[in-house]
Design an enzyme around this catalytic site. Structure first.
Site, short mmCIF file in Angstrom:
data_model
loop_
_atom_site.label_atom_id
_atom_site.label_comp_id
_atom_site.label_asym_id
_atom_site.label_seq_id
_atom_site.Cartn_x
_atom_site.Cartn_y
_atom_site.Cartn_z
CE LYS A 147 0.78 23.70 48.97
NZ LYS A 147 0.64 24.29 47.63
CG ASP A 154 3.91 22.52 46.74
OD1 ASP A 154 3.31 23.52 46.36
OD2 ASP A 154 4.85 22.56 47.55
#
Length: 448
Positions: A128, A168
């Site tokens: 991430k 995201d």
């Protein structure tokens, strides 16, 4: 805290070293609670230090992002890429651009991504990244300059067979395009290094819709096990980004009636059923606040304050906004109002108290790492298309997505039953996701 002395020891050490990272510790606690019977049944896990290794990222990259705004002033943000675990494939996970981003949030998201990616059945590890940059209120040129500066550092650490970031919160098609262009310029190569790309340069059909569709496909399986379906059910969806909009579309197509949606300012209630096409127009074309819905549908109601959305009575709740948006008291309100099933479209949107309340009340609960895996699953399908230099039709991708979500549900259900926790999809998701990664780590030795 845990019955397992081994898990207690690992967690206490982790908490001492990461006391300033509450979101990350919350995610680890939730997984450890599920893994107790697995650790007890498989002594090789402790012998090989699997738990100690899986909670420590393989690599954390933290860097400065300097860029120039439209007034000619130099701005400085912080960037991260956390490469958590590559035991089953290259790191895969989104880039979040939001002022709330910090290392704890990126670590929690990366840790969750390990198990989510494992559940898809595709060869993707967990990672991430992101920055505390806020795209809101910025011009296209400012966003482009930020993205180019961000990618100038990030490109050293990623690649189509190493680490494949995606979008995201705050990182949509525009931002991915700017980042891809900078990567291509610096590396002089055209590869599938990012997913969520535009269709004209290697993106996948159905990627935009994937997370929202996926959470509904997962919910459909949950409801089927209850002898129910979406047909005639009242649905409340928090958020109004990609996930929420396409969850609204798919829930409506499956026969449900979405009666409430929200943004960070407030929420709307439309008892006649929210028109997802209007929501697309407001959020994707006009980039306006959700209150604008009343200009199209004056019979709807708008309420200031987004948290109040959980007071709207419904049969199905789909939290699709952000982490910890639904707390224990709000869960109890939903339960009192007759909610039958909840599936998480955002990452960890329900607090531990909320999850406990739903489970205690017998409300069917689908956790994020399973229910919202449709986005990363379709990113994996985009990687496959890029590798083969092919482009599949919308229906082909959607059919593969549907099959993946059905298989994820089955994996969660079966894993929970195998360890004596029938119906507990939280435990099932954690166990099913963990066991595949654990086995890969055992095979590969201490290198991973």
């Amino acid at each position: 805290m845990f019955k397992s002395e081994y898990l207690n020891r690992v967690y206490e050490g982790l908490a001492a070293r990461n006391a300033h990272e509450p979101e990350f510790l919350q995610a680890v606690r939730e997984v450890f609670e599920s893994l107790e019977p697995v650790v007890a049944a498989r002594p090789e896990i402790e012998k090989n230090g699997i738990i100690e290794r899986i909670v420590e990222p393989e690599r954390i990259v933290n860097f400065r992002v300097s860029w120039v705004d439209d007034a000619g002033k130099v701005q400085v943000n912080r960037g991260w890429r956390i490469q958590f675990n590559s035991a089953i494939g290259p790191y895969k996970g989104g880039l979040r651009l939001h002022p709330s981003v910090n290392q704890s949030i990126i670590k929690f998201l990366g840790f969750e991504q390990i198990f989510k990616n494992s559940l898809t059945g595709l060869p993707m590890g967990g990672g991430k990244g992101g920055s505390d940059f806020d795209p809101k209120g910025k011009s296209d040129n400012e966003i482009m300059r930020f993205c180019q500066s961000f990618m100038t550092e990030l490109q050293r650490h990623i690649g189509p067979d190493t680490d494949v970031p995606a979008g995201d919160i705050g990182t949509g098609a525009r931002e991915i395009g700017y980042m891809f262009g900078q990567y291509k310029r610096l590396r002089n190569e055209f590869t599938g290094v990012l997913t969520g790309k535009g269709l004209s340069y290697g993106g996948s059909l159905a990627r935009t819709e994937a997370t929202g569709y996926g959470v509904c496909y997962y919910m459909k399986e949950m409801l089927a096990d209850m002898g129910e379906s979406f047909e005639g059910k009242k649905v409340v969806i928090s958020g109004s980004g990609n996930v929420a909009i396409y969850a609204c579309q798919k829930a409506t197509q499956l026969g449900g009636k979405v009666i409430a949606m929200s943004d960070s300012n407030g929420y709307i209630v439309d008892e006649n059923g929210i028109d997802y096409k209007v929501m697309q127009e407001i959020k994707e074309v006009k980039r306006a606040r959700i209150k604008t819905y009343l200009d199209y549908v004056p019979t709807a109601k708008y309420v200031e304050g987004c948290r109040g959305i959980w007071s709207v009575a419904c049969d199905i709740a789909l939290p699709c906004a952000t982490q910890n948006e639904l707390n224990g008291d709000e869960a109890k309100t939903l339960i009192a109002n007759g909610v039958k099933a909840v599936a998480e479209g955002a990452n960890m949107p329900s607090t531990p108290e909320a999850v406990e309340a739903f489970q205690a009340a017998g409300v069917k609960f689908g956790p994020a790492k399973a229910a919202n895996a449709g986005g990363v699953a379709t990113s994996g399908l985009e990687m496959s298309q890029n590798s083969q230099r092919l482009s599949w039709t919308f229906d082909e991708v959607d059919a593969k997505l549907h099959d993946i979500m059905v298989n994820i549900y089955k994996s969660c259900k079966d894993a929970a039953a195998r360890y004596g926790m029938e119906g507990n999809l939280v435990a099932g998701a954690n166990i099913a996701g963990f066991e595949k990664v654990c086995d890969a780590m055992l095979w590969q030795g201490i290198a991973y």
